[in-house]
Each structure stands twice: as C-alpha cells, then as structure tokens.
Motif scaffolding. Structure first.
Motif, mmCIF file in Angstrom:
data_model
loop_
_atom_site.group_PDB
_atom_site.id
_atom_site.type_symbol
_atom_site.label_atom_id
_atom_site.label_comp_id
_atom_site.label_asym_id
_atom_site.label_seq_id
_atom_site.Cartn_x
_atom_site.Cartn_y
_atom_site.Cartn_z
ATOM 1 N N ASN A 121 0.845 -1.210 0.000
ATOM 2 C CA ASN A 121 0.000 0.000 0.000
ATOM 3 C C ASN A 121 0.874 1.252 0.000
ATOM 4 O O ASN A 121 0.587 2.227 -0.706
ATOM 5 C CB ASN A 121 -0.897 0.017 1.241
ATOM 6 N N ASP B 294 5.405 6.018 4.807
ATOM 7 C CA ASP B 294 5.599 6.398 3.397
ATOM 8 C C ASP B 294 5.504 7.911 3.251
ATOM 9 O O ASP B 294 5.160 8.614 4.192
ATOM 10 C CB ASP B 294 4.592 5.660 2.511
ATOM 11 N N SER C 45 -11.959 0.104 -1.415
ATOM 12 C CA SER C 45 -10.704 0.408 -2.115
ATOM 13 C C SER C 45 -10.884 1.679 -2.943
ATOM 14 O O SER C 45 -11.984 1.975 -3.409
ATOM 15 C CB SER C 45 -10.336 -0.758 -3.034
ATOM 16 N N THR C 46 -9.844 2.433 -3.065
ATOM 17 C CA THR C 46 -9.904 3.614 -3.943
ATOM 18 C C THR C 46 -9.172 3.330 -5.242
ATOM 19 O O THR C 46 -9.067 4.194 -6.099
ATOM 20 C CB THR C 46 -9.247 4.830 -3.254
ATOM 21 N N LYS C 47 -8.690 2.080 -5.333
ATOM 22 C CA LYS C 47 -7.909 1.740 -6.527
ATOM 23 C C LYS C 47 -8.793 1.019 -7.541
ATOM 24 O O LYS C 47 -9.687 0.259 -7.148
ATOM 25 C CB LYS C 47 -6.735 0.831 -6.136
ATOM 26 N N GLY D 250 -9.604 -4.334 -1.899
ATOM 27 C CA GLY D 250 -10.098 -3.697 -0.668
ATOM 28 C C GLY D 250 -10.135 -4.631 0.522
ATOM 29 O O GLY D 250 -10.814 -4.364 1.513
HETATM 30 P P1 ADP Z 1 -6.564 -2.172 -1.724
HETATM 31 O O1 ADP Z 1 -5.162 -1.962 -1.535
HETATM 32 O O2 ADP Z 1 -6.929 -3.425 -2.462
HETATM 33 O O3 ADP Z 1 -7.346 -1.003 -2.166
HETATM 34 P P2 ADP Z 1 -6.583 -2.091 1.161
HETATM 35 O O4 ADP Z 1 -7.569 -2.548 2.177
HETATM 36 O O5 ADP Z 1 -5.199 -2.548 1.335
HETATM 37 O O6 ADP Z 1 -7.171 -2.486 -0.274
HETATM 38 O O7 ADP Z 1 -6.598 -0.516 1.160
HETATM 39 C C1 ADP Z 1 -7.843 0.161 1.179
HETATM 40 C C2 ADP Z 1 -7.644 1.593 0.777
HETATM 41 O O8 ADP Z 1 -6.901 2.333 1.779
HETATM 42 C C3 ADP Z 1 -6.807 1.771 -0.417
HETATM 43 O O9 ADP Z 1 -7.575 1.668 -1.609
HETATM 44 C C4 ADP Z 1 -6.268 3.176 -0.250
HETATM 45 O O10 ADP Z 1 -7.150 4.162 -0.728
HETATM 46 C C5 ADP Z 1 -6.123 3.353 1.221
HETATM 47 N N1 ADP Z 1 -4.741 3.200 1.682
HETATM 48 C C6 ADP Z 1 -4.180 2.071 2.195
HETATM 49 N N2 ADP Z 1 -2.888 2.315 2.532
HETATM 50 C C7 ADP Z 1 -2.624 3.605 2.250
HETATM 51 C C8 ADP Z 1 -1.457 4.432 2.389
HETATM 52 N N3 ADP Z 1 -0.262 3.967 2.862
HETATM 53 N N4 ADP Z 1 -1.551 5.717 1.975
HETATM 54 C C9 ADP Z 1 -2.703 6.173 1.457
HETATM 55 N N5 ADP Z 1 -3.837 5.431 1.309
HETATM 56 C C10 ADP Z 1 -3.785 4.167 1.671
#
Ligand code: ADP
Length: 664
Positions: A563, A595, A614-616, A621
């Motif tokens: 992440n 980070d 998830s924002t991706k 998520g």
């Molecule tokens: P994914 O990575 O599949 O989206 P995660 O549960 O790992 O699912 O993360 C959920 C959301 O949290 C991510 O889509 C992102 O928007 C946010 N996120 C996670 N880690 C970070 C980070 N280090 N910096 C900024 N946003 C983050």
C-alpha cells in the motif's frame, strides 16, 4: 426443588368441606357442654325426689309398726280381760306400761258388754262420751268382729287430731265388752319420726277431707318442689302421710356451670374465629407463594441457561432443567453431590480442583470457560458465571452459578476462523497475482544469467574440443559457480512465494521482527525496485520476540509495504522513501511502515478497514481488513496516522514475549 402446583387442585376445591367437619364438631361440643349441666340438674332433682319417696315409705312403715305394736298389746290385754280380769291395780299397771311404750297412746278405756266403763287409763273421757267417728268404727268393728280404727277427729286450730282404735271383746263367741285406745296423731309424729327426717322435710297427716290433722316441720315449711303423699293403710281410717322437702330445686351449681360453659363457649367461638382468620390468611399467602413458585419454576424450566446452586461446602443444592440437559444427568444424580462431580472431564480435573479450592476459601472466579463431560462422554464447552447466594437475612449461604452451553458459539467461532484463514490464503494468492509480472521479471534475471553462464561454459568446452586447447578449470568453475548462485537466488524467490501462499493452519510461536522482515524482504525489494522507491529498515538490536504466526505477520508487512509503495506512485522520485521502523515501548513491540505518499483523506479514513473498500481501480479492498483481523487475533492493535513530512504511518503493535531470550 420440586414444587407441586395445580391451578385449582382437588385439594383446594374440597376446602369448604374440610371446614365443615371441625365447625360441626365444635357446635356439637357446645351443645354437649350446655346439655350436661341441665342433665346433671335433672339427675340431682330426680335423686332428691326418689330419696324423698324412699324416706316417706320408711316413715309410713315406722308409723304403722308403732300402731301395730300398740294394737298387739291391746289384743293381748283384751284376751286376758275376757278370760280372767286382773286386779284393778294390775290392770292399771299394764295400761300404764302400754302408755309408756307408746307415748302417743293418750288413753285406754275398758267397757263391759253394756257399755259401762270398767277401767280407764290416761286422760279423762270427754263429757259427751266417745267421738262420733269412734262410734262409727265401733259399729263396723262389732259387725265384723275385728278391731278397727276411727277416722281422725278433734282436729282444730288449737289442738291436733286424735285417732281411736276400737277392739270388740268376745267370750266364747259372745260380745263381752270392748277396749278403746285413743292416740294423739301429733305425738305419734313427734315421737316416731326421727329428728333428721323432720329437719329436712315438713310432715303432715291429712284426713279424708284433706284437713291437716297433725304436722311436724322442724326445718321450716316445705318448698313444695319435692313432695310425696302416702296413704297409711290402717283398717277403718283414711289417712295420708304427706311429706314436703324443705329443699328447693338445685340451682347454684348449674348456674355456675352454665356460666362457665357460656364463657368457655364464647371463648371457644372467638378463638375459632381468630384461628379461621389466621388460617385464611395463611392459605392466601400459601396460594400466592404457590403461584410465585409455579411462575418461577416455569421461568426456570424455560431458561436455556443452566442454573446450579451450591452451599458453602460445595454441595449441589439445586439444578434446573437446562443444567440437567447440558450435563445429560437427571437432577437426583447431581443434587446432594460433592466434588468430584459426575460431569467433570478427567483431562480438566486439575482445573476443577483448583477452582473448587477457591470456592471453599470463599473467592470464586466470577466468570470462566471450562468443559463439562456429558453422561455419554461427549465434551460440552461451557461459560460459567458465579455469584454469591444470599438468604433473607443477608447472610451468604452458598454460590449460584449460571452455565451457558457455548458449543454453538465455539462452532461458529471455529467456522469464522476457518473462513478467515481461507480469506487470508486467498488474499495471499491475490497479492502474488498482483506481483506476478514483477515476479516473472525477477525470475527472468537469474534464469537469463544461468542461461548465459551455462552457455559461456558450453562455449568454453566447445572451443577447447575444436582447438584442442586445454580447458581452464578456474574459468569453468567461476561460470558454474555463478550459475549455481543465480539458481539459488531463483530458488529462494520461488520458496518464499511458496512459503507465503501455501495453505496452512495458523501456528503461534516465538518470532522476531527481524526474521519476519527477512522473510518478505525479497518480495518487498522486488516492488521497490520496480517503483523506484528506496527501502530503509530501522531495527534496534534489543528487540524482544513476539508470540505470533510468522506467515500472518509477513502477510501484514507485505500488505502495508505494498500500500505504501502504491501511495507513492505520484511522489517526486527523490522523495520516494519507504521506512520500516521498529521499537519497543510499554511491553509492546511496534512496527511502523512510513511512506511519503498522498496520505489518507478523512472520508477514506472512516472506511479504511471495511472489507472490499478500495480507492484503486483494480484494488480488492481486503488488505487492511485482513491485516487488522490478523493483528487483533494476536492481541495487538493496528493504527494509522499522518506522516508529519507528508504521507502516512501505519503501525502495528504486539505484546512482547516476556522472559524469553531474544531470538535472532
Ligand atoms: P486495496 O489496496 O486493495 O485497495 P486495502 O484494504 O489494502 O485495499 O486498502 C484500502 C484503501 O486504503 C486503499 O484503496 C487506499 O485508498 C487506502 N490506503 C491504504 N494504505 C494507504 C497508504 N499507505 N496511503 C494512502 N492510502 C492508503
């Protein structure tokens, strides 16, 4: 505790009838109490009357005996006068003797056949001669030739009556004169009736015309209550002896008795009333209590929670239906028992005994999980809550436990755990999928290197065989050594991937953070290299180990770093630094993944740990959700905070494994 209860039992319906019997008995008792004194009075009255009759008969006998004696003396004298008249002096003596024997004899006169007075003793004859009643008697006596009494005569206000006995005398069948004896009836009564009788009774002699001719009443006039009349059976004379007791009807004793009976009866009725009220109140209370008990029993029986009461010695005093169902034993096999209990599982005996010692010493564990053994041998996981049992006076009498069968809960927990594991394994596979192109690229390098080293070695051998030159062993050895190293590098990557994704049971053991980082370092570096990120690891040397599942921690670390790397996609290249900082603080070991990425806006922060958020574009998520579950499973926490120099800090903390040497 067994509570017999029927809403309207036969016993309750028959209650009015049960009352009727004692009420009837009490009424009967009262009736007998009232009847008894009346009966006693009646009996006494009868007794007095009978006594009077008997006494009267006796007096009559006495009177008649007295007169009969005198009669006999007269007959003897008469016989002598006819045969051989004695000398006048002797005659006088005999007559005097007769008068002495019977004081009632007032006068004796001897007449010859012509009615001439031959001798006389006692009071003078009245001038007008014999009384008319005597003359009447004489007439009948001569006709019948037997002695005869006259009717009583001469009774006036002043003097008492007299009675005469006329005895005709016969000499060889010829009338030879007569003897006339006159008796004073008053003297007869006075002399013949004993004083004690006269004291108790008024006596009177009554003639045929119901006139009193003599009477005696030493104890006063009679009361007219107990009376008796008895005819004196004298030939020729009709005379009745009348007695009248001076006693009145018996009353003093009965009055006292009746009074006390009434008072007693009143007291009895009052106490019966009070008793009735008391019993009614008791019955009402008892009925209310029954209702309460029935309600409570119904409630207890409907409970799914087992209830068990124990006294201070640990003896079971009560169990409810649910408890019996949990342990599969009837109440009679549990109630009254002392440890060891029939539902104790042999493998947990030490635990039970430890806890039982606590019960005896008065400090119980208020809540704990344990295992019971059912009668069929099956194990039942239970959650037990203990509370003191206090009586109405506030004194503790034992312990009350409620027992929850948590078999289902345990099953659900196990199911959840398995699901969680599957999810984690899937997530690991997904992670691998996401980095598979990098992996292929990474593997490509050693494979290409191996290929070129082995090709070089082959070339060397070919040249040598064609030119006949000698092969340089050092060169060949170097090429093969390089190929071996590259093959080992590729093998390491493949192994770490395999280790990471293989399906396995979570297993807690002492692990160091250093070994966790080393485990995934190759995979992290793979990504940092691709993304042009610099990796910095800060690891203090005295970091203690934690008790955890290594692969889960590796998964968490890989997720957080991935992440972090992805967040720095748009960061200026010289700012792309990923730092892993570890520290020991307050008995915890914490690992921060820092980070310099785009950071987390508040609306994202709210839902960060929700599954499938998830924002991706291609994000699943699940990463953070799984990370948090895994860390909490180890009794730790996962938090995030903004990085002061821009970006985000994700930190997970785990309790350190105390008193064990750090592993390295
Ligand atoms: P994914 O990575 O599949 O989206 P995660 O549960 O790992 O699912 O993360 C959920 C959301 O949290 C991510 O889509 C992102 O928007 C946010 N996120 C996670 N880690 C970070 C980070 N280090 N910096 C900024 N946003 C983050």
């Amino acid at each position: 505790m067994k509570i017999p209860f029927a809403p309207q039992s036969a016993e309750q319906r028959s209650r009015p009838w049960r009352w009727l019997v004692p009420v009837l008995l009490v009424l009967l008792f009262l009736a007998v109490l009232i009847w008894l004194p009346w009966q006693a009075r009646q009996m006494e009255s009868n007794e007095r009357q009978e006594q009077l009759i008997a006494d009267t008969l006796w007096v009559e006998q006495t009177l008649r005996f007295e007169l009969a004696r005198s009669e006999e003396a007269l007959v003897a004298l008469g016989a002598d006068l006819v045969v051989q008249p004695p000398a006048p002096a002797v005659l006088q003596m005999r007559m005097a003797q007769m008068a002495k024997n019977g004081p009632e004899l007032m006068r004796v006169v001897w007449y010859d056949a012509d009615g001439k007075v031959m001798a006389i003793h006692g009071s003078d004859l009245p001038a007008r001669g014999l009384a008319e009643a005597t003359l009447n008697a004489a007439e009948v006596a001569r006709a019948t030739r037997r002695g005869r009494y006259s009717e009583p005569y001469g009774a006036t206000q002043a003097s008492h009556g007299m009675i005469d006995f006329y005895l005709p005398l016969y000499d060889r069948g010829e009338f030879a004169g007569s003897l006339v004896a006159s008796y004073s009836l008053q003297v007869l009564l006075d002399e013949t009736v004993p004083w004690w009788f006269a004291q108790d009774n008024a006596l009177s002699l009554i003639d045929g015309d119901d006139r009193v001719v003599a009477q005696r009443a030493a104890g006063g006039p009679g009361r007219g209550v107990y009376t008796h009349r008895r005819e004196l059976d004298l030939p020729g004379a009709l005379m009745v002896l009348s007695t009248d007791s001076v006693k009145s009807a018996p009353n003093l004793l009965p009055n006292l008795l009746v009074g006390s009976v009434i008072v007693l009866a009143l007291g009895l009725v009052l106490s019966l009333g009070a008793l009735w009220r008391h019993i009614s109140r008791t019955l009402a209370a008892e009925s209310a209590l029954r209702q309460q008990m029935a309600f409570r029993t119904a409630m207890e029986n409907s409970l799914l929670t087992g209830l068990r009461a124990r006294d201070l010695e640990g003896r079971v005093t009560y169990v409810n239906r649910a408890f019996c169902q949990i342990v599969g034993l009837p109440p009679e096999e549990v109630v009254g028992m002392k440890p060891p209990m029939p539902y104790w599982a042999p493998e947990a005996m030490a635990d039970y005994e430890e806890r039982f010692r606590g019960v005896l010493s008065g400090n119980v564990t208020p809540q704990f999980e344990t295992v019971f053994q059912r009668s069929d041998g099956a194990r039942v996981p239970v959650l037990v809550f203990e509370a003191p049992l206090v009586d109405v006076y506030g004194k503790q009498t034992g312990w009350m436990s409620s027992i929850l069968d948590i078999t289902d809960r345990k099953r659900v927990e196990e199911l959840n755990r398995q699901q969680e594991e599957k999810l984690q394994a899937s997530a690991r596979l997904a992670t691998m999928g996401e980095i598979s192109s990098m992996l292929a690229h990474e593997l490509n390098q050693p494979l290409a290197a191996i290929s070129s080293y082995t090709a070089g070695a082959l070339n060397m051998l070919d040249r040598a065989s064609q030119s006949g030159e000698e092969v340089k062993p050092a060169l060949l050895r170097h090429a093969l050594e390089q190929a071996r190293q590259q093959a080992q590098r590729a093998g390491k990557i493949i192994r770490s991937v395999h280790e990471f994704v293989k399906k396995r049971e979570p297993e807690r053991q002492e692990v160091t953070i250093r070994s966790v980082i080393d485990g995934v370092r190759a995979l992290i570096e793979l990504q940092t290299r691709q993304a042009g990120v610099v990796l910095q690891v800060q690891l203090p040397p005295d970091l203690p180990p934690v008790l955890a599942d290594r692969v889960l921690l590796e998964q968490v670390l890989l997720n957080l770093t991935r992440n972090a790397i992805e967040a720095m996609h748009d960061t200026r290249p010289y700012d792309r630094i990923l730092r892993i900082a570890c520290e020991r603080k307050d008995g915890q070991v914490s690992v921060s993944v820092i980070d310099r990425g785009h950071g987390i806006p508040p609306e994202v922060a709210e839902r960060l740990f929700s599954p499938f958020f998830s924002t991706k574009a291609e994000g699943m998520g699940m990463g953070l959700s799984i990370c948090r579950t895994a860390i909490e499973f180890h009794g730790g926490t996962l938090t995030h905070a903004p990085n002061p120099s821009g970006g985000t800090i994700f930190t997970f903390s785990l309790p350190e494994q105390a008193a064990t040497p750090a592993l390295g």
